[in-house]
Design a protein around this motif. Structure first.
Motif, PDB file in Angstrom:
ATOM      1  N   VAL A 144       0.851  -1.194   0.000  1.00  0.00           N
ATOM      2  CA  VAL A 144       0.000   0.000   0.000  1.00  0.00           C
ATOM      3  C   VAL A 144       0.881   1.235   0.000  1.00  0.00           C
ATOM      4  O   VAL A 144       1.886   1.296   0.729  1.00  0.00           O
ATOM      5  N   ILE A 145       0.517   2.219  -0.818  1.00  0.00           N
ATOM      6  CA  ILE A 145       1.175   3.528  -0.805  1.00  0.00           C
ATOM      7  C   ILE A 145       0.107   4.581  -0.560  1.00  0.00           C
ATOM      8  O   ILE A 145      -0.918   4.607  -1.245  1.00  0.00           O
ATOM      9  N   LEU A 146       0.340   5.424   0.423  1.00  0.00           N
ATOM     10  CA  LEU A 146      -0.509   6.593   0.638  1.00  0.00           C
ATOM     11  C   LEU A 146       0.259   7.806   0.148  1.00  0.00           C
ATOM     12  O   LEU A 146       1.308   8.157   0.709  1.00  0.00           O
ATOM     13  N   ASP A 147      -0.257   8.441  -0.901  1.00  0.00           N
ATOM     14  CA  ASP A 147       0.420   9.580  -1.506  1.00  0.00           C
ATOM     15  C   ASP A 147      -0.292  10.857  -1.106  1.00  0.00           C
ATOM     16  O   ASP A 147      -1.467  11.046  -1.412  1.00  0.00           O
ATOM     17  N   THR A 148       0.423  11.752  -0.432  1.00  0.00           N
ATOM     18  CA  THR A 148      -0.147  13.035  -0.020  1.00  0.00           C
ATOM     19  C   THR A 148       0.449  14.191  -0.798  1.00  0.00           C
ATOM     20  O   THR A 148       0.197  15.350  -0.453  1.00  0.00           O
ATOM     21  N   VAL A 149       1.241  13.893  -1.841  1.00  0.00           N
ATOM     22  CA  VAL A 149       1.973  14.930  -2.573  1.00  0.00           C
ATOM     23  C   VAL A 149       1.338  15.210  -3.922  1.00  0.00           C
ATOM     24  O   VAL A 149       1.118  16.367  -4.301  1.00  0.00           O
ATOM     25  N   GLY A 150       1.066  14.174  -4.703  1.00  0.00           N
ATOM     26  CA  GLY A 150       0.349  14.339  -5.965  1.00  0.00           C
ATOM     27  C   GLY A 150       1.199  14.403  -7.208  1.00  0.00           C
ATOM     28  O   GLY A 150       0.683  14.252  -8.316  1.00  0.00           O
ATOM     29  N   THR A 151       2.494  14.607  -7.083  1.00  0.00           N
ATOM     30  CA  THR A 151       3.372  14.668  -8.253  1.00  0.00           C
ATOM     31  C   THR A 151       4.097  13.339  -8.423  1.00  0.00           C
ATOM     32  O   THR A 151       4.277  12.587  -7.471  1.00  0.00           O
ATOM     33  N   GLY A 152       4.519  13.067  -9.663  1.00  0.00           N
ATOM     34  CA  GLY A 152       5.324  11.873  -9.908  1.00  0.00           C
ATOM     35  C   GLY A 152       4.635  10.556  -9.608  1.00  0.00           C
ATOM     36  O   GLY A 152       5.294   9.576  -9.242  1.00  0.00           O
ATOM     37  N   LEU A 153       3.333  10.488  -9.800  1.00  0.00           N
ATOM     38  CA  LEU A 153       2.602   9.270  -9.442  1.00  0.00           C
ATOM     39  C   LEU A 153       3.047   8.030 -10.221  1.00  0.00           C
ATOM     40  O   LEU A 153       3.100   6.933  -9.651  1.00  0.00           O
ATOM     41  N   PRO A 154       3.369   8.130 -11.531  1.00  0.00           N
ATOM     42  CA  PRO A 154       3.793   6.913 -12.238  1.00  0.00           C
ATOM     43  C   PRO A 154       5.005   6.247 -11.601  1.00  0.00           C
ATOM     44  O   PRO A 154       5.054   5.008 -11.505  1.00  0.00           O
ATOM     45  N   ALA A 155       5.974   7.021 -11.145  1.00  0.00           N
ATOM     46  CA  ALA A 155       7.170   6.439 -10.535  1.00  0.00           C
ATOM     47  C   ALA A 155       6.817   5.700  -9.249  1.00  0.00           C
ATOM     48  O   ALA A 155       7.384   4.631  -8.965  1.00  0.00           O
ATOM     49  N   VAL A 201      -3.384   4.929  -2.757  1.00  0.00           N
ATOM     50  CA  VAL A 201      -4.438   5.912  -2.533  1.00  0.00           C
ATOM     51  C   VAL A 201      -3.788   7.290  -2.553  1.00  0.00           C
ATOM     52  O   VAL A 201      -2.865   7.560  -1.785  1.00  0.00           O
ATOM     53  N   ALA A 202      -4.259   8.147  -3.456  1.00  0.00           N
ATOM     54  CA  ALA A 202      -3.735   9.504  -3.584  1.00  0.00           C
ATOM     55  C   ALA A 202      -4.762  10.485  -3.041  1.00  0.00           C
ATOM     56  O   ALA A 202      -5.936  10.425  -3.419  1.00  0.00           O
ATOM     57  N   ILE A 203      -4.333  11.345  -2.148  1.00  0.00           N
ATOM     58  CA  ILE A 203      -5.248  12.358  -1.616  1.00  0.00           C
ATOM     59  C   ILE A 203      -4.920  13.741  -2.164  1.00  0.00           C
ATOM     60  O   ILE A 203      -5.505  14.736  -1.738  1.00  0.00           O
ATOM     61  N   ALA A 204      -3.978  13.786  -3.097  1.00  0.00           N
ATOM     62  CA  ALA A 204      -3.602  15.056  -3.734  1.00  0.00           C
ATOM     63  C   ALA A 204      -3.316  14.778  -5.201  1.00  0.00           C
ATOM     64  O   ALA A 204      -3.015  13.643  -5.591  1.00  0.00           O
ATOM     65  N   PHE A 205      -3.427  15.816  -6.018  1.00  0.00           N
ATOM     66  CA  PHE A 205      -3.019  15.707  -7.410  1.00  0.00           C
ATOM     67  C   PHE A 205      -2.120  16.885  -7.729  1.00  0.00           C
ATOM     68  O   PHE A 205      -2.033  17.840  -6.963  1.00  0.00           O
ATOM     69  N   ASP A 206      -1.433  16.791  -8.841  1.00  0.00           N
ATOM     70  CA  ASP A 206      -0.477  17.823  -9.224  1.00  0.00           C
ATOM     71  C   ASP A 206      -1.242  19.100  -9.578  1.00  0.00           C
ATOM     72  O   ASP A 206      -1.921  19.146 -10.609  1.00  0.00           O
TER      73      ASP A 206
END
Length: 315
Positions: free
Chosen positions: A207-218, A230-235
């Motif tokens: 599981v990855i919790l992303d709170t930044v929103g940039t560089g999601l493919p990597a 789960v991403a709670i932010a987008f670029d």
């Protein structure tokens, strides 16, 4: 009895923190099903910054003035109900609107719950974003004991709660943060604290919790075969393409990515309160600003490197 006028934070154009000002307006009258709350503290959230800066104009429009503040901690004024009595300390959110950075707000009762015993208003205001962590890890990702969890932005307003919650749920937690904040990542209970600027080989995660929103493919490439992000932010610089990438990978059975924007209700705040009461989650306040310095509070979050939550205290 509440006064007829109050102080509130607004802005009349998009721009830097300096567009924010504190002005006066009428105290809201609660409609049926609403509770009038005397606000004591609110937190500053990343979505507010993007909105104020004009990076979300397709969603926010051009009508002004606009208000700030999503969550709140305060005292019930009226009316008394089966759940609330005048003077009760409550926490909650405004739903899909902003405006809690004010002396008074009218909030639907189902969006409020009692603050856990032992927390003051400022401490409590550092925690409402934890409802996002609960939804992301428990409800969406279904994090299981023994799984590997990566929290990106591990000392931010959602990330610092997610690290604690992940450990409480039995996961092996890796937190990405700036070098100056790695000590806090460890204090929060992470098994690994890694500088996001020089992460090296991070391995695979369930599981990855992303709170930044940039560089999601990597980061998606770090997921195991059955991994979930789960991403709670987008670029905010590329909102359409960023959300498009998430949408393209949401339907997949493996290595899926999902985005959500929290809209917590009383039951979720009650769940957060139980984690706090059990000692699994503690508040982390970075700095406290008075309402009069709302612009400085926004500027502090924009500068980055925060350790927990920036809180605005309403005297």
């Amino acid at each position: 009895m509440a006064p007829t006028s109050m102080l509130l934070a607004t802005y009349d154009r998009y721009g830097p923190p300096e567009v924010l000002s504190v002005t006066t307006g009428p105290v809201p009258r609660p409609r049926p099903g609403e509770i009038l709350v005397r606000v004591r503290a609110v937190s500053v959230n990343g979505g507010e910054l993007a909105m104020r800066a004009g990076r979300l104009r397709p969603f926010s429009g051009r009508r002004f003035p606009k208000r700030v503040g999503i969550d709140l901690v305060g005292e019930v004024v009226a009316p008394e109900t089966g759940r609330f009595a005048a003077g009760d300390l409550v926490w909650g959110a405004l739903g899909r609107r902003m405006g809690s950075a004010a002396e008074y707000v009218a909030v639907r009762a189902e969006l409020l719950d009692h603050v856990p015993a032992g927390l003051d208003a400022v401490q409590a205001a550092a925690l409402p974003a934890g409802t996002t962590a609960i939804t992301a890890l428990r409800d969406l990702a279904a994090l299981a004991p023994g799984e590997r969890l990566l929290v990106r932005g591990a000392t931010g307003g959602v990330g610092y709660v997610a690290v604690q919650l992940g450990k409480a749920m039995g996961a092996h937690v890796t937190g990405l943060a700036g070098a100056a904040n790695l000590d806090l990542v460890r204090e929060l209970g992470a098994d690994e604290a890694i500088d996001y600027r020089a992460p090296g080989n991070l391995g695979r995660f369930d599981v990855i919790l992303d709170t930044v929103g940039t560089g999601l493919p990597a980061f998606r490439r770090l997921l195991g075969r059955r991994g979930r992000m789960v991403a709670i932010a987008f670029d905010p610089g590329r909102p359409v393409s960023s959300l498009g990438y998430i949408a393209a990978h949401a339907p997949r059975r493996r290595r899926w990515v999902r985005f959500f924007s929290g809209n917590p209700t009383a039951s979720l705040f009650a769940e957060l309160g139980r984690w706090v009461a059990a000692g699994a989650i503690r508040p982390q306040v970075d700095r406290v600003f008075p309402l009069a310095d709302v612009a400085a509070a926004h500027r502090a979050l924009e500068q980055g490197g925060v350790r927990g939550k920036i809180v605005i205290e309403v005297p």
